[in-house]
Design an enzyme around this catalytic site. Structure first.
Site, PDB file in Angstrom:
ATOM      1  N   GLY A   1      -3.970   4.285   4.784  1.00  0.00           N
ATOM      2  CA  GLY A   1      -2.558   4.473   4.456  1.00  0.00           C
ATOM      3  C   GLY A   1      -2.378   5.139   3.111  1.00  0.00           C
ATOM      4  CG  ASN A   2       0.762   7.400   2.237  1.00  0.00           C
ATOM      5  OD1 ASN A   2       1.852   7.043   1.810  1.00  0.00           O
ATOM      6  ND2 ASN A   2       0.607   7.957   3.439  1.00  0.00           N
TER       7      ASN A   2
END
Ligand code: CTP
Ligand code: CA
Length: 237
Positions: free
Chosen positions: A33-34
């Site tokens: 993810g980020n």
């Protein structure tokens, strides 16, 4: 920002905004993810609705945020789901704003069952590219598959490096992507990610370069919509 103090200059326009960060699964419990909070995309959607637009917000993962009033929210997880949702909504849209942090790569495969710890180091995770949704929208418009008056807006978070400064990177990205507007956030030094404030530039395909003062995400959203209104008014709809 008092909604009743805003202009109703987006009345009659259908807009699509993507927001948040995609998550690419590794197994049923893990993902790549980020750090996108989704705040900027939600502010863009909220402001557009307050200015009279009919808004679809394609929301990937965000911090807990209130749903903007009067906005149709479509929730997605992966880059592939975001792509499908944006393309589905873009067909009849006057404006598409890609504020989401879309993964550039995803694991080639996601394990069916949870990956178990062993005594050995794990094999490297093989990654593959995702589709570039923004570039696809531009290509679809060029091919006549989307309205030719559609305004397409991209976002870029850039840092300077040894070879080029933030604006050099941003100008190159605007050309590469072919969108009408690129909102450039200068990142680093506590700017943009996980904060309330932004600073940057608004670059247009026609060559206009406007600085965006450090301010709230709602303020940045207003400036983006001001520029979009100018483009909509100058296009032959
Ligand atoms: N974007 C997209 N689909 C992707 C990746 C990015 O639509 N798979 C969009 C983002 O929503 C944003 C714009 O493209 O509006 C720019 O994203 P950015 O990550 O800055 O650009 P990239 O081309 O992915 O370049 P890089 O990450 O190498 O800087
Ligand atoms: Ca990227």
């Amino acid at each position: 920002h008092r909604p009743d103090a805003l202009p109703r200059d987006l009345e009659g326009l259908r807009v699509v905004v993507s927001a948040g960060g995609t998550r690419e699964p590794l197994d049923p419990v893990r993902y790549l993810g980020n750090r996108s909070s989704g705040k900027q995309g939600y502010a863009l959607a909220r402001t557009a609705a307050q200015r009279g637009a009919q808004v679809t917000l394609v929301s990937a993962h965000t911090l807990p945020l209130p749903e903007p009033a009067g906005v149709d929210v479509v929730r997605v997880g992966t880059a592939a789901q975001l792509r499908d949702a944006v393309h589905a909504a873009a067909g009849t849209a006057d404006v598409v704003v890609m504020a989401a942090a879309v993964a550039d790569f995803r694991p080639v495969s996601s394990a069916e069952f949870k990956i178990k710890k062993t005594d050995r180091d794990p094999a490297p995770i093989a990654l593959t590219r995702t589709a570039d949704v923004l570039a696809e929208l531009v290509a679809a418009r060029t091919a006549g598959l989307l309205p030719d008056w559609q305004v397409i807006v991209g976002f870029a978070a850039e840092t300077g490096d040894s070879g080029a400064d933030v604006l050099d990177h941003a100008r190159a990205k605007l050309k590469r992507k072919g969108c009408d507007l690129l909102v450039v956030n200068a990142v680093g030094e506590g700017k943009a990610f996980e904060t309330e404030d932004n600073a940057g530039w608004l670059l247009s395909a026609a060559g206009a370069e406007r600085p965006i003062a450090l301010g709230s995400k709602a303020q940045l959203a207003s400036e983006v919509w001001d520029s979009v209104v100018e483009l909509v008014q100058s296009s032959s709809r």
